[in-house]
Design a protein around this motif. Structure first.
Motif, short mmCIF file in Angstrom:
data_model
loop_
_atom_site.label_atom_id
_atom_site.label_comp_id
_atom_site.label_asym_id
_atom_site.label_seq_id
_atom_site.Cartn_x
_atom_site.Cartn_y
_atom_site.Cartn_z
N ARG A 60 -9.98 117.31 2.12
CA ARG A 60 -8.59 116.84 2.01
C ARG A 60 -8.54 115.35 1.65
O ARG A 60 -7.68 114.94 0.87
CB ARG A 60 -7.84 117.16 3.28
CG ARG A 60 -7.52 118.65 3.39
CD ARG A 60 -6.62 118.99 4.56
NE ARG A 60 -6.22 120.38 4.46
CZ ARG A 60 -6.73 121.36 5.20
NH1 ARG A 60 -7.65 121.11 6.12
NH2 ARG A 60 -6.31 122.61 5.03
N HIS A 61 -9.43 114.57 2.22
CA HIS A 61 -9.46 113.13 1.90
C HIS A 61 -9.68 112.91 0.41
O HIS A 61 -8.91 112.20 -0.25
CB HIS A 61 -10.56 112.42 2.71
CG HIS A 61 -10.82 111.03 2.24
ND1 HIS A 61 -9.99 109.98 2.55
CD2 HIS A 61 -11.81 110.52 1.45
CE1 HIS A 61 -10.46 108.87 1.97
NE2 HIS A 61 -11.57 109.19 1.31
N LYS A 91 -6.28 113.62 -6.80
CA LYS A 91 -4.97 114.19 -7.17
C LYS A 91 -5.04 115.70 -7.42
O LYS A 91 -4.43 116.23 -8.34
CB LYS A 91 -4.39 113.45 -8.37
CG LYS A 91 -4.14 111.97 -8.09
CD LYS A 91 -3.60 111.25 -9.29
CE LYS A 91 -3.26 109.81 -9.07
NZ LYS A 91 -4.02 108.99 -8.20
N LYS A 127 -4.91 117.73 -4.36
CA LYS A 127 -4.66 118.22 -3.00
C LYS A 127 -3.86 119.52 -3.03
O LYS A 127 -4.13 120.43 -2.24
CB LYS A 127 -3.94 117.16 -2.17
CG LYS A 127 -3.94 117.50 -0.69
CD LYS A 127 -3.49 116.34 0.15
CE LYS A 127 -3.63 116.73 1.61
NZ LYS A 127 -3.43 115.61 2.50
N ASP A 128 -2.89 119.63 -3.92
CA ASP A 128 -2.10 120.85 -4.02
C ASP A 128 -2.98 122.05 -4.41
O ASP A 128 -2.83 123.15 -3.87
CB ASP A 128 -0.93 120.69 -5.00
CG ASP A 128 -1.40 120.34 -6.42
OD1 ASP A 128 -2.36 119.53 -6.57
OD2 ASP A 128 -0.79 120.83 -7.38
N ALA A 151 -9.59 115.16 -2.05
CA ALA A 151 -8.63 115.88 -2.90
C ALA A 151 -7.41 115.00 -3.16
O ALA A 151 -6.87 115.00 -4.28
CB ALA A 151 -8.22 117.19 -2.25
N ALA A 152 -6.96 114.25 -2.16
CA ALA A 152 -5.84 113.33 -2.36
C ALA A 152 -6.23 112.25 -3.36
O ALA A 152 -5.45 111.93 -4.28
CB ALA A 152 -5.41 112.71 -1.03
N LEU A 208 -6.23 122.30 -3.82
CA LEU A 208 -7.09 122.58 -2.67
C LEU A 208 -6.33 123.41 -1.63
O LEU A 208 -6.85 124.40 -1.13
CB LEU A 208 -7.59 121.28 -2.03
CG LEU A 208 -8.42 121.47 -0.76
CD1 LEU A 208 -9.73 122.20 -1.08
CD2 LEU A 208 -8.67 120.14 -0.09
N GLU A 209 -5.10 123.01 -1.32
CA GLU A 209 -4.32 123.75 -0.32
C GLU A 209 -4.04 125.17 -0.78
O GLU A 209 -4.11 126.09 0.02
CB GLU A 209 -3.02 123.00 0.01
CG GLU A 209 -3.24 121.66 0.68
CD GLU A 209 -4.07 121.71 1.96
OE1 GLU A 209 -4.05 122.73 2.69
OE2 GLU A 209 -4.77 120.72 2.24
#
Length: 175
Positions: free
Chosen positions: A159-160, A166, A168-169, A162-163, A171-172
């Motif tokens: 998560r770190h 850019k 993160k979406d 992935a943010a 990954l989620e």
């Protein structure tokens, strides 16, 4: 290996790494990240022993522009895409976390440094995004890593970065 003989740190990434951590699929090349310097190019080409197409000018240009260069094995036509290690904080983290894995190459099993499952997954997500989010191969590779690695994945680390990347979406959605 010519990289080892010249003390050039490297790691395997891309589809070979995703196959090691997830579900294997054939690939037309091997992606490597290498901490190669201008002063090592001539010795590196010499260490390849004429078994590979290797262009010193292309290598110098790649180092100056931060782009990859290719090595092609004459006997097998197998291609290696070599990405010079950059100063980017994610790539530095990824490189520092590489781990030794046994890999079957050309009928032999050798221990080589490979990007971790988390770093491979993150790079694949970044490539998926940069390619317009249409590559089924990239998406299937990340799904395979998640399916095989499951709860072993460091989700906080994922998560770190992935943010930062850019993605993160993506990954989620994947998790």
């Amino acid at each position: 290996m010519a990289l080892d003989r010249n003390a050039i740190p490297f790691m395997i990434g891309g589809s070979m790494a995703s196959g090691i951590h997830g579900i294997y699929r054939t690939s037309l090349d091997v992606d490597l990240v290498a901490d190669i310097r201008h002063g090592q190019i001539a010795r590196f080409i010499e260490a390849l022993g004429g078994e590979f197409y290797a262009d010193a000018g292309m290598m110098r240009d790649a180092l100056e522009t931060g782009r990859s260069f290719n090595l092609i094995h004459f006997a097998s036509s197998y291609k290696f895409d070599v990405f010079p290690l950059s100063s980017d904080s994610f790539q530095q983290s990824q490189f520092s976390r590489r781990e030794m894995k046994d890999v079957a190459i050309g009928g032999a099993t050798i221990a080589v440094p490979v990007a971790t499952a988390e770093d491979t997954l993150l790079m694949k997500l970044a490539w998926y995004r940069s390619g317009g989010e249409v590559s089924e191969r990239q998406w299937n590779d990340v799904r395979g890593i998640v399916a095989v690695q499951a709860q072993r994945l460091d989700r906080e680390y994922l998560r770190h970065w992935a943010a930062y990347l850019k993605v993160k979406d993506l990954l989620e959605a994947l998790l």
